[in-house]
Design a protein around this motif. Sequence first.
Motif, PDB file in Angstrom:
ATOM      1  N   SER A 144       0.941  -1.158  -0.084  1.00 39.80           N
ATOM      2  CA  SER A 144      -0.208  -0.105   0.083  1.00 39.80           C
ATOM      3  C   SER A 144       0.970   1.168  -0.003  1.00 39.80           C
ATOM      4  N   PRO A 145       0.454   2.291  -0.659  1.00 38.31           N
ATOM      5  CA  PRO A 145       1.485   3.492  -0.690  1.00 38.31           C
ATOM      6  C   PRO A 145       1.114   4.279   0.783  1.00 38.31           C
ATOM      7  N   VAL A 146       0.229   3.737   1.499  1.00 37.01           N
ATOM      8  CA  VAL A 146       0.066   4.273   2.780  1.00 37.01           C
ATOM      9  C   VAL A 146       1.316   3.861   3.637  1.00 37.01           C
ATOM     10  N   THR A 147       2.199   4.729   4.526  1.00 36.09           N
ATOM     11  CA  THR A 147       3.013   4.527   5.350  1.00 36.09           C
ATOM     12  C   THR A 147       2.767   5.160   6.749  1.00 36.09           C
ATOM     13  N   ARG A 148       3.281   4.510   7.621  1.00 35.83           N
ATOM     14  CA  ARG A 148       3.330   5.041   9.106  1.00 35.83           C
ATOM     15  C   ARG A 148       4.610   4.807   9.875  1.00 35.83           C
ATOM     16  N   ILE A 149       4.899   6.019  10.598  1.00 40.83           N
ATOM     17  CA  ILE A 149       5.988   5.741  11.372  1.00 40.83           C
ATOM     18  C   ILE A 149       5.555   6.192  12.876  1.00 40.83           C
ATOM     19  N   TYR A 150       6.252   5.764  14.029  1.00 45.93           N
ATOM     20  CA  TYR A 150       5.932   5.518  15.259  1.00 45.93           C
ATOM     21  C   TYR A 150       6.857   6.261  16.084  1.00 45.93           C
ATOM     22  N   HIS A 174       5.208  16.352   1.866  1.00 45.71           N
ATOM     23  CA  HIS A 174       5.613  16.693   0.250  1.00 45.71           C
ATOM     24  C   HIS A 174       4.736  15.934  -0.506  1.00 45.71           C
ATOM     25  N   HIS A 175       3.684  16.738  -1.116  1.00 45.93           N
ATOM     26  CA  HIS A 175       2.369  16.009  -2.016  1.00 45.93           C
ATOM     27  C   HIS A 175       2.050  14.835  -1.233  1.00 45.93           C
ATOM     28  N   GLN A 176       1.714  14.804  -0.182  1.00 44.02           N
ATOM     29  CA  GLN A 176       1.303  13.871   0.784  1.00 44.02           C
ATOM     30  C   GLN A 176      -0.060  14.594   1.654  1.00 44.02           C
ATOM     31  N   THR A 177      -0.911  13.355   1.775  1.00 43.56           N
ATOM     32  CA  THR A 177      -2.099  13.549   2.820  1.00 43.56           C
ATOM     33  C   THR A 177      -1.522  13.154   4.015  1.00 43.56           C
ATOM     34  N   ALA A 178      -1.886  13.516   5.542  1.00 44.18           N
ATOM     35  CA  ALA A 178      -1.373  13.123   6.797  1.00 44.18           C
ATOM     36  C   ALA A 178      -2.391  12.804   7.709  1.00 44.18           C
ATOM     37  N   VAL A 179      -2.251  11.802   8.443  1.00 43.16           N
ATOM     38  CA  VAL A 179      -3.227  11.754   9.641  1.00 43.16           C
ATOM     39  C   VAL A 179      -2.015  11.439  10.947  1.00 43.16           C
ATOM     40  N   PHE A 180      -2.356  12.265  11.914  1.00 37.84           N
ATOM     41  CA  PHE A 180      -1.324  12.202  13.044  1.00 37.84           C
ATOM     42  C   PHE A 180      -2.567  11.712  14.301  1.00 37.84           C
ATOM     43  N   LEU A 192       2.672   7.825  19.634  1.00 39.64           N
ATOM     44  CA  LEU A 192       2.647   8.856  18.343  1.00 39.64           C
ATOM     45  C   LEU A 192       2.656   7.899  17.245  1.00 39.64           C
ATOM     46  N   CYS A 193       1.706   8.080  16.249  1.00 39.06           N
ATOM     47  CA  CYS A 193       1.752   7.779  14.817  1.00 39.06           C
ATOM     48  C   CYS A 193       1.520   8.778  13.980  1.00 39.06           C
ATOM     49  N   LEU A 194       2.325   8.809  12.717  1.00 43.67           N
ATOM     50  CA  LEU A 194       2.146   9.827  11.575  1.00 43.67           C
ATOM     51  C   LEU A 194       2.004   8.890  10.333  1.00 43.67           C
ATOM     52  N   SER A 195       0.802   9.039   9.809  1.00 45.87           N
ATOM     53  CA  SER A 195       0.414   8.271   8.623  1.00 45.87           C
ATOM     54  C   SER A 195       0.563   9.302   7.376  1.00 45.87           C
ATOM     55  N   PHE A 196       1.206   8.904   6.416  1.00 41.65           N
ATOM     56  CA  PHE A 196       1.168   9.706   5.212  1.00 41.65           C
ATOM     57  C   PHE A 196       0.656   8.700   4.029  1.00 41.65           C
ATOM     58  N   THR A 197       0.038   9.506   3.042  1.00 42.18           N
ATOM     59  CA  THR A 197      -0.616   8.880   1.938  1.00 42.18           C
ATOM     60  C   THR A 197      -0.047   9.811   0.857  1.00 42.18           C
ATOM     61  N   PRO A 198       0.701   9.342   0.026  1.00 41.07           N
ATOM     62  CA  PRO A 198       1.365  10.159  -1.152  1.00 41.07           C
ATOM     63  C   PRO A 198       0.127  10.454  -2.268  1.00 41.07           C
ATOM     64  N   VAL A 199       0.314  11.730  -2.881  1.00 35.48           N
ATOM     65  CA  VAL A 199      -0.652  11.822  -4.065  1.00 35.48           C
ATOM     66  C   VAL A 199      -0.155  11.066  -5.292  1.00 35.48           C
ATOM     67  N   GLY A 200       1.249  10.921  -5.426  1.00 33.45           N
ATOM     68  CA  GLY A 200       1.687  10.205  -6.467  1.00 33.45           C
ATOM     69  C   GLY A 200       2.900   8.970  -5.927  1.00 33.45           C
ATOM     70  N   GLU A 201       2.973   7.823  -6.377  1.00 37.82           N
ATOM     71  CA  GLU A 201       3.523   6.791  -5.929  1.00 37.82           C
ATOM     72  C   GLU A 201       5.157   7.249  -5.571  1.00 37.82           C
ATOM     73  N   LYS A 202       5.772   8.197  -6.340  1.00 40.30           N
ATOM     74  CA  LYS A 202       7.206   8.411  -6.236  1.00 40.30           C
ATOM     75  C   LYS A 202       7.363   9.115  -4.877  1.00 40.30           C
ATOM     76  N   GLY A 214       6.232   7.098   1.252  1.00 39.80           N
ATOM     77  CA  GLY A 214       7.459   6.801   2.368  1.00 39.80           C
ATOM     78  C   GLY A 214       8.308   7.912   2.716  1.00 39.80           C
ATOM     79  N   GLU A 215       7.979   8.941   2.073  1.00 38.08           N
ATOM     80  CA  GLU A 215       9.157  10.307   2.550  1.00 38.08           C
ATOM     81  C   GLU A 215       8.655  10.796   3.761  1.00 38.08           C
ATOM     82  N   TYR A 216       9.795  10.960   4.436  1.00 38.74           N
ATOM     83  CA  TYR A 216       9.446  11.939   5.639  1.00 38.74           C
ATOM     84  C   TYR A 216      10.583  12.722   5.975  1.00 38.74           C
ATOM     85  N   ASP A 217      10.341  13.889   6.424  1.00 36.51           N
ATOM     86  CA  ASP A 217      11.213  15.221   6.563  1.00 36.51           C
ATOM     87  C   ASP A 217      11.484  15.256   7.901  1.00 36.51           C
TER      88      ASP A 217
END
Length: 555
Positions: free
Chosen positions: A74-80, A96-102, A141-151, A154-157
């Motif tokens: 899945s393109p959705v990634t989560r870090i804790y 960065h071109h991502q939606t987010a759920v905190f 804490l959980c930070l979930s990102f869903t990218p607009v494009g596949e590239k 998984g990007e986390y700044d």
Amino acid sequence: MSSFIKHISKYYLRYLFFFFVFVGLFVIVKSRHEPLNFKLSLASTCNTGWYYYDEEGNQKYILSLPTKIPARNSPVTRIYHFYASNFPQEICFYTHHQTAVFSLNGRVIYEYDIERNPSWLEDYRSFYHIVTIPPVQNGELCLSFTPVGEKYAGEYDSIYLGTHQEILVKLFLDRMDKLLLGILLLIISVICFFLSRIYKRNFAEDKSLLHMCYVCFLFGLWILEDSKLLQFIIPNQGIHWCFEYLNQHFILLSCAVFVRDIDIPSKKKFSDVLITLSLAVSILVIVLQLVGIVQLYNSMYVLQMFSVGFCVYITYLVNVGNFFHTKQRQKLFNFFMLLSVIVFFVIIIGRYNRSYGSIVLNFGVIFMFISFLFIANQKSMDKYESIQQAMLYQKLAFVDFNTGVASKTAWFSLIEKFDPEKDKMINCCLILFDMNNLKKLNDSKGHLFGDKVINTFCECLSKAFIDDGTVFRIGGDEFICFCRHCNEEDVEADLKKFKKLEASYKGTEQEFSCAYGYVFFTPRSKADFTEAQQRADSLMYEMKRLMKVGREFEY
């Protein structure tokens, strides 16, 4: 085709400005009810201690942020991250071109997944988000990102935890280089604009400074937007989309106009094709965005490649046309332009690597603007020198070389430029002088000696009328003294001075005599000057006749 391109390059802002502004305003208005979620105080880093779970459910620790974690099924990634009660209650993260759920302990605290307004706008680029963490004892804490494009999966700044003041200071320090560079470019653009206005009369046909102003302003705005700090001043997401993407179209068009400004006549056809192609691509990219086929952020690289192409072509034009007068300036220009082209090319090719992009891009912009400043300065100096030379030639044309008084051309120019509405001339006096026996003097003693006598005559005439009139030589032995805003007493006083100076040369080699006639008039049209000159000429010949009678009587 050349005339069409010239017309487009001259009025491109009028034609395309409204088109791009319309698109930008539409985006801004549609997104006006969806401000970013942040507070004006913001940052200290929390880049360690984060982890994620792989496909088998194994916990994997992240050495340090920023990073990119794998996204497989899945393109959705989560870090804790483990959260303790002594943690600060403000967190800042970047999408960065991502939606987010905190979320905290499985409870959603903040979501970034705005409604797409307008519908064809898939994403509003990249932003910082500031979220307040509710007070708890301990948790995850959980930070979930869903990218607009596949590239972008998984990007986390970098992530920041701290008080508002700490976050704010940290963010500004991290982005200070771009902030200062953007402000510097805006200041340069303002300076170029005011210089172009100040020298507008002298540089009417040279738009180098004005075009430099456009390029500096647009690049400065783009660099400021790239610093990500403008969002703390302007919360509307649509505006940032315009600053980032629509602005690059204006940058490309400004480069095209700059090319037209320095182009060589023999190379016009190639530059016309290049400019036409870039305009067509720019419009096509906008149309594809409007219909929702291709998002601007996925097609910007095409425009950026055209901008690099313009830089290469500018370098070619400058070298082929021997633009600079010294080899040292030519080498410096080539060096800085080559560096900027290499930097931009590396940025475009390696666009996925954002770790080095910021610093390298700053250097590229600096190199490019140093090169453009070389060009703008050289063109302005060349134009200034040509204008100064033309003014010198004009001045020389208005001066009689032999005597130093105004020439016949200057007299006719005064009449030709006379405007009764602007030039309020009243109580003018035209005095026509004619030297006696100059031909005989030239025949007997030579023209060089005759020139000395003429110079003596002009010197006396200029001294006598220095305060009231201007002396013009309209023929070999004919002169006009034109006085403005004077009365008969002033003219009579000046004539007495002249007669005294004339008498002082009696008995010397430079002895001379002359006849004159004068009339007073107030010019209402150009014809009045000619009429006054004819009347003064008649009075002068009457004086000359009387002088001859007196001379015959004397002999």
